[in-house]
Design a protein around this motif. Structure first.
Motif, PDB file in Angstrom:
ATOM      1  N   UNK A 177       0.848  -1.191   0.000  1.00 28.49           N
ATOM      2  CA  UNK A 177       0.000   0.000   0.000  1.00 28.49           C
ATOM      3  C   UNK A 177       0.880   1.235   0.000  1.00 28.49           C
ATOM      4  N   UNK A 178       0.526   2.194  -0.839  1.00 30.58           N
ATOM      5  CA  UNK A 178       1.291   3.432  -1.001  1.00 30.58           C
ATOM      6  C   UNK A 178       0.340   4.600  -0.803  1.00 30.58           C
ATOM      7  N   UNK A 179       0.767   5.604  -0.045  1.00 35.44           N
ATOM      8  CA  UNK A 179      -0.088   6.735   0.341  1.00 35.44           C
ATOM      9  C   UNK A 179       0.434   8.042  -0.254  1.00 35.44           C
ATOM     10  N   UNK A 180      -0.484   8.859  -0.758  1.00 37.96           N
ATOM     11  CA  UNK A 180      -0.086  10.179  -1.255  1.00 37.96           C
ATOM     12  C   UNK A 180       0.067  11.185  -0.112  1.00 37.96           C
ATOM     13  N   UNK A 181      -0.590  10.939   1.009  1.00 35.32           N
ATOM     14  CA  UNK A 181      -0.587  11.888   2.115  1.00 35.32           C
ATOM     15  C   UNK A 181       0.373  11.514   3.235  1.00 35.32           C
ATOM     16  N   UNK A 182       1.182  10.501   3.034  1.00 33.93           N
ATOM     17  CA  UNK A 182       2.125  10.072   4.064  1.00 33.93           C
ATOM     18  C   UNK A 182       3.225  11.115   4.288  1.00 33.93           C
ATOM     19  N   UNK A 183       3.357  12.048   3.352  1.00 32.11           N
ATOM     20  CA  UNK A 183       4.381  13.083   3.436  1.00 32.11           C
ATOM     21  C   UNK A 183       3.948  14.260   4.313  1.00 32.11           C
ATOM     22  N   UNK A 184       2.696  14.244   4.782  1.00 30.02           N
ATOM     23  CA  UNK A 184       2.144  15.373   5.520  1.00 30.02           C
ATOM     24  C   UNK A 184       1.795  14.955   6.935  1.00 30.02           C
ATOM     25  N   UNK A 185       1.563  15.947   7.781  1.00 31.55           N
ATOM     26  CA  UNK A 185       1.068  15.667   9.123  1.00 31.55           C
ATOM     27  C   UNK A 185      -0.334  15.100   9.026  1.00 31.55           C
ATOM     28  N   UNK A 186      -0.882  14.690  10.154  1.00 26.62           N
ATOM     29  CA  UNK A 186      -2.199  14.057  10.156  1.00 26.62           C
ATOM     30  C   UNK A 186      -3.174  14.780   9.238  1.00 26.62           C
ATOM     31  N   UNK A 187      -3.912  13.971   8.516  1.00 25.33           N
ATOM     32  CA  UNK A 187      -4.846  14.475   7.539  1.00 25.33           C
ATOM     33  C   UNK A 187      -6.114  13.632   7.640  1.00 25.33           C
ATOM     34  N   UNK A 188      -7.249  14.209   7.282  1.00 25.42           N
ATOM     35  CA  UNK A 188      -8.503  13.466   7.339  1.00 25.42           C
ATOM     36  C   UNK A 188      -8.834  12.774   6.030  1.00 25.42           C
ATOM     37  N   UNK A 189      -7.955  12.871   5.061  1.00 27.37           N
ATOM     38  CA  UNK A 189      -8.192  12.193   3.788  1.00 27.37           C
ATOM     39  C   UNK A 189      -6.864  11.704   3.240  1.00 27.37           C
ATOM     40  N   UNK A 190      -6.947  10.763   2.313  1.00 26.53           N
ATOM     41  CA  UNK A 190      -5.745  10.203   1.715  1.00 26.53           C
ATOM     42  C   UNK A 190      -6.134   9.570   0.381  1.00 26.53           C
ATOM     43  N   UNK A 191      -5.165   9.432  -0.475  1.00 27.30           N
ATOM     44  CA  UNK A 191      -5.318   8.638  -1.682  1.00 27.30           C
ATOM     45  C   UNK A 191      -4.294   7.516  -1.576  1.00 27.30           C
ATOM     46  N   UNK A 192      -4.798   6.300  -1.622  1.00 24.84           N
ATOM     47  CA  UNK A 192      -3.989   5.102  -1.437  1.00 24.84           C
ATOM     48  C   UNK A 192      -3.988   4.316  -2.741  1.00 24.84           C
ATOM     49  N   UNK A 193      -2.817   3.803  -3.120  1.00 23.20           N
ATOM     50  CA  UNK A 193      -2.749   2.873  -4.246  1.00 23.20           C
ATOM     51  C   UNK A 193      -2.176   1.570  -3.711  1.00 23.20           C
TER      52      UNK A 193
ATOM     53  N   UNK B 244       3.825   8.654  -4.268  1.00 24.07           N
ATOM     54  CA  UNK B 244       3.248   7.932  -3.144  1.00 24.07           C
ATOM     55  C   UNK B 244       4.360   7.377  -2.265  1.00 24.07           C
ATOM     56  N   UNK B 245       4.121   7.364  -0.959  1.00 25.19           N
ATOM     57  CA  UNK B 245       5.071   6.804  -0.002  1.00 25.19           C
ATOM     58  C   UNK B 245       4.554   5.491   0.555  1.00 25.19           C
ATOM     59  N   UNK B 246       5.467   4.603   0.867  1.00 30.85           N
ATOM     60  CA  UNK B 246       5.088   3.278   1.341  1.00 30.85           C
ATOM     61  C   UNK B 246       4.376   3.361   2.691  1.00 30.85           C
ATOM     62  N   UNK B 247       3.171   2.838   2.718  1.00 33.33           N
ATOM     63  CA  UNK B 247       2.362   2.780   3.927  1.00 33.33           C
ATOM     64  C   UNK B 247       2.542   1.417   4.608  1.00 33.33           C
ATOM     65  N   UNK B 248       2.485   0.341   3.809  1.00 31.63           N
ATOM     66  CA  UNK B 248       2.588  -1.008   4.368  1.00 31.63           C
ATOM     67  C   UNK B 248       2.878  -2.005   3.253  1.00 31.63           C
ATOM     68  N   UNK B 249       3.898  -2.827   3.423  1.00 38.02           N
ATOM     69  CA  UNK B 249       4.211  -3.869   2.436  1.00 38.02           C
ATOM     70  C   UNK B 249       3.259  -5.047   2.544  1.00 38.02           C
TER      71      UNK B 249
END
Length: 136
Positions: A6-22, A114-119
């Motif tokens: 799983x890769x997150x577009x919002x992993x580069x930011x502080x807590x956010x209420x939304x995200x785009x995950x691929x 996107x940044x790695x959220x979980x392998x």
């Protein structure tokens, strides 16, 4: 190149209420999902890398869920062919190193990085939610 996970577009930011995950599975299936509290907008796709390590994504279904209820599920024809992917390492807001991928063009809105959220995609809550919604 190991895209599985799983890769997150919002992993580069502080807590956010939304995200785009691929997400990419080993079986060549995947999804991209815009997520916010009680809302999912998901595109399911098939993916493969060619001999030049260029990726093709073929979207086939769009699912929208709001308040845990299926709002819409429709077939779509979304196609990205021969995208290059740049792999690198970045720092997250807390200074930790994070693996990143960046597509040669945006794949949802203006998102390409996107940044790695979980392998371990198969045991992650987001993946389980997507699978559940895709069977409704």
């Amino acid at each position: 190149m190991n895209l599985i996970g799983l890769w997150s577009s919002d992993i580069f930011y502080y807590d956010n209420f939304e995200d785009t995950i691929i997400g990419f599975t080993e079986e060549g299936m995947g999804f991209i999902a815009y997520i916010r509290p009680l809302y999912y907008d998901i595109i399911l796709f098939k993916w493969f890398l060619n001999e030049d390590k260029l990726i093709t994504l073929k979207g086939y279904k769009n699912i929208v869920s709001c308040d845990d209820e299926l709002e819409e599920s429709k077939d779509i024809d979304l196609f990205f062919e021969n995208l290059s992917i740049k792999e690198s390492t970045d720092n997250n807001p807390y200074g930790s190193k994070i693996d990143t991928i960046e597509f040669s063009q945006p794949i949802m809105g203006d998102l390409s990085k996107f940044g790695l959220l979980d392998k371990n995609i198969l045991s992650h809550t987001i993946y389980k939610d997507v699978i559940l919604l895709s069977t409704l």
